[in-house]
Structures are given as structure tokens and as C-alpha cells.
Design an enzyme around this catalytic site. Structure first.
Site, short mmCIF file in Angstrom:
data_model
loop_
_atom_site.label_atom_id
_atom_site.label_comp_id
_atom_site.label_asym_id
_atom_site.label_seq_id
_atom_site.Cartn_x
_atom_site.Cartn_y
_atom_site.Cartn_z
N SER A 7 -5.47 2.20 3.56
CA SER A 7 -4.76 3.49 3.54
C SER A 7 -5.36 4.39 4.61
CB SER A 7 -4.91 4.16 2.18
OG SER A 7 -4.64 5.54 2.32
N HIS A 32 -1.16 0.88 4.76
CA HIS A 32 -0.64 1.73 3.68
C HIS A 32 -0.58 3.17 4.19
CE1 HIS A 32 -0.12 2.64 -0.69
NE2 HIS A 32 -0.82 3.74 -0.41
N ASP A 34 0.32 7.04 3.26
CA ASP A 34 0.51 7.96 2.12
C ASP A 34 1.23 9.22 2.57
OD1 ASP A 34 -0.87 6.66 -0.13
OD2 ASP A 34 -2.62 6.78 1.18
N MET A 36 2.80 12.65 1.52
CA MET A 36 2.70 13.63 0.42
C MET A 36 3.44 14.90 0.80
SD MET A 36 -1.27 13.26 -0.70
CE MET A 36 -2.11 11.67 -0.74
N HIS A 65 3.91 4.71 0.97
CA HIS A 65 3.78 5.21 -0.41
C HIS A 65 4.24 6.66 -0.41
CE1 HIS A 65 0.73 6.22 -3.86
NE2 HIS A 65 1.98 6.35 -4.24
N MET A 67 4.76 9.96 -2.01
CA MET A 67 4.43 10.88 -3.11
C MET A 67 5.22 12.15 -2.86
SD MET A 67 0.45 9.81 -3.20
CE MET A 67 0.62 9.03 -1.61
N MET A 136 -1.02 3.15 -10.00
CA MET A 136 -2.01 4.12 -9.50
C MET A 136 -3.24 4.07 -10.40
SD MET A 136 -0.95 5.50 -6.73
CE MET A 136 -2.38 6.57 -6.57
N ASP A 174 -3.85 1.10 -6.34
CA ASP A 174 -4.20 2.12 -5.34
C ASP A 174 -5.07 3.20 -5.96
OD1 ASP A 174 -4.19 3.94 -3.26
OD2 ASP A 174 -2.03 4.31 -3.30
C1 DX5 Z 1 -4.04 8.63 -3.25
C2 DX5 Z 1 -3.44 7.68 -2.25
C3 DX5 Z 1 -4.32 6.54 -1.90
C4 DX5 Z 1 -5.62 6.91 -1.27
C5 DX5 Z 1 -6.65 5.92 -1.76
O1 DX5 Z 1 -3.07 9.50 -3.73
O2 DX5 Z 1 -2.23 7.14 -2.73
O3 DX5 Z 1 -3.63 5.56 -1.12
O4 DX5 Z 1 -5.62 6.92 0.13
O5 DX5 Z 1 -7.89 6.33 -1.32
P1 DX5 Z 1 -9.24 5.71 -1.89
O6 DX5 Z 1 -9.21 4.25 -1.60
O7 DX5 Z 1 -10.28 6.46 -1.14
O8 DX5 Z 1 -9.26 6.00 -3.38
ZN ZN Z 2 -1.33 5.39 -1.66
#
Ligand code: DX5
Ligand code: ZN
Length: 220
Positions: A7, A32, A34, A36, A65, A67, A136, A174
Site C-alpha cells: 500500500s 494497493h 488507498d 479516501m 481500495h 474508501m 479490514m 488489510d
Molecule cells: C488503511 C488502508 C491500508 C493501509 C495499511 O485504511 O486501507 O491499506 O495503508 O497500512 P498498514 O500496513 O501500515 O497498516
Molecule cells: Zn487499503
């Protein structure tokens, strides 16, 4: 197949291309991403322009991903930007089945994520409609959080539900993944692991190799 999905949330954004290339060079199969929106989760990260430019760095699978509230609004543009897998949260879609159809129709692979407090049983009607399910193991919104142990049981239950129906979908996990817990998470039934801080804090190539080695240790 066991897959590692770094990620980029924990990457050094001033040299994102180099960091992605390092992860790929060391053997990571997915990247990956993210996304948001500041509404479904408290943080805001990046969107289509960043993904589109990163697409030039690698042909590895882009695992996006989302969010984001009502992510169906962005599915077509996300695909155009280069997403291969588009993962939406069950909690963020009023019409989840429709959103998954939209994803497939635009040529991407649909995936569904659930927050730690959402039971996997809520996925039972759509087990055939997604290629991957994301459990998650932290509350979404931030990297660097601690793995929530009760999510292991959710992985086991979901794998059982899929097996009982003869469905070969992937289970991705994740949040809080590192070389120390990777084998345990795979043993519970996951096959795709996301890791942010465990990869991008420090030597990216060495971290990817270490995680891939830890993933191979699991044999069951
Ligand atoms: C959190 C994200 C993850 C995040 C994981 O909301 O969806 O993908 O980057 O980070 P680590 O591996 O540091 O927990
Ligand atoms: Zn993620």
C-alpha cells in the site's frame, strides 16, 4: 496463489515512482492504492490523476481500495485511470449489487471490503458477484495501526462460506500486516496481503523480500 499488495499510503510521496518500482522489482505482485474521500473515512488521500500517472511506472495489477461514499460515481473514471481491481466498501454502497455490476461492465475486477465490525455473513448474497473480498483488520482511514485479532475469525468464517459454495474468490486482508503475522493470516484462509508501513518504512526491497519469505513459510 499468495499475493503481496504494497500500500503506497506509507510511501515517500516525493519519490513515489521509484518506491513503486522498488516494490515491483523485489517481487510484489499488486500495488494497493488507498483512495479516501474525507467522508467515509476521516482522511483524504489521492484520486484518478495520481493513479493515472503511476500507471506509467509498472504493469503490475493496480488494486484500488476505495474508501469513498457511493464509489459507483467514480468507477468508470477509476478504470480509465488504470485500475485493474476496484474494491468498494459494503458499508459505503446503498446498492452494492449495482455497483459491482458497474465495475464488471467497465472491465475491472470487482471486490468488496468490510470494516472490522461488519459481519462476513452480510456478504452471503453477493459471494458470486465479486472476485475478491477484503477483510479490514484495522478501522480504515490510516496506516500504521495495530492488527485487530478478532478479524482472524472473520477470515476463517468467510473462507468456510466460500468453500461450502465452491467459490474460488480471493480473500485480501488489510491493516497491521507484517512479517510477524503474515503466516497466521494466510493460515486463517487469506491469500492476498496488503502492507503499508511494513514495506515503505525503511528499505523497500528488503521489506518486500522479507514479507514474501514470511508468506512462503505458511504451508497449511
Ligand atoms: C488503511 C488502508 C491500508 C493501509 C495499511 O485504511 O486501507 O491499506 O495503508 O497500512 P498498514 O500496513 O501500515 O497498516
Ligand atoms: Zn487499503
Amino acid at each position: 496463489m499468495r499475493i503481496l499488495a504494497p500500500s503506497i499510503l506509507a510511501a515517500d510521496f516525493t519519490r513515489l515512482g521509484d518506491q513503486v518500482r522498488a516494490a515491483v522489482c523485489a517481487g510484489a505482485q499488486y500495488i494497493h492504492l488507498d483512495v479516501m474521500d474525507g467522508a467515509f473515512v476521516p482522511s483524504i488521500t489521492f484520486g484518478m490523476p495520481v493513479i493515472e500517472r503511476l500507471r506509467a511506472c509498472t504493469d503490475r495489477v493496480f488494486d484500488v481500495h476505495m474508501m469513498v461514499e457511493e464509489p459507483g460515481r467514480y468507477v468508470a473514471d477509476m478504470r480509465k485511470a488504470g485500475a485493474d481491481i476496484i474494491c468498494v466498501h459494503a458499508e459505503a454502497c446503498r446498492h452494492l449489487d449495482r455497483t459491482l455490476n458497474q465495475i464488471r461492465e467497465c472491465g475491472a475486477r470487482p471486490a468488496v471490503a468490510v470494516n472490522p465490525a461488519t459481519p462476513v455473513e452480510s456478504l452471503s448474497c453477493i459471494l458470486n458477484e465479486a472476485d475478491m473480498f477484503l477483510i479490514m483488520s484495522v478501522n480504515p482511514g490510516f496506516g500504521g495501526q495495530k492488527f485487530i485479532p478478532y478479524t482472524l475469525e472473520k477470515i476463517r468464517r468467510l473462507r468456510r462460506m466460500l468453500d461450502e459454495r465452491g467459490i474460488l474468490a480471493d480473500i485480501e486482508v488489510d491493516g497491521g500486516i507484517s512479517a510477524a503475522n503474515a503466516a497466521e493470516v494466510l493460515a486463517a484462509g487469506a491469500n492476498v496481503l496488503v502492507a503499508g508501513s511494513a514495506i515503505f518504512c525503511g528499505d523497500v526491497e528488503a521489506n518486500v523480500r522479507g514479507l514474501l519469505a514470511a508468506m512462503e513459510e505458511q504451508t497449511g
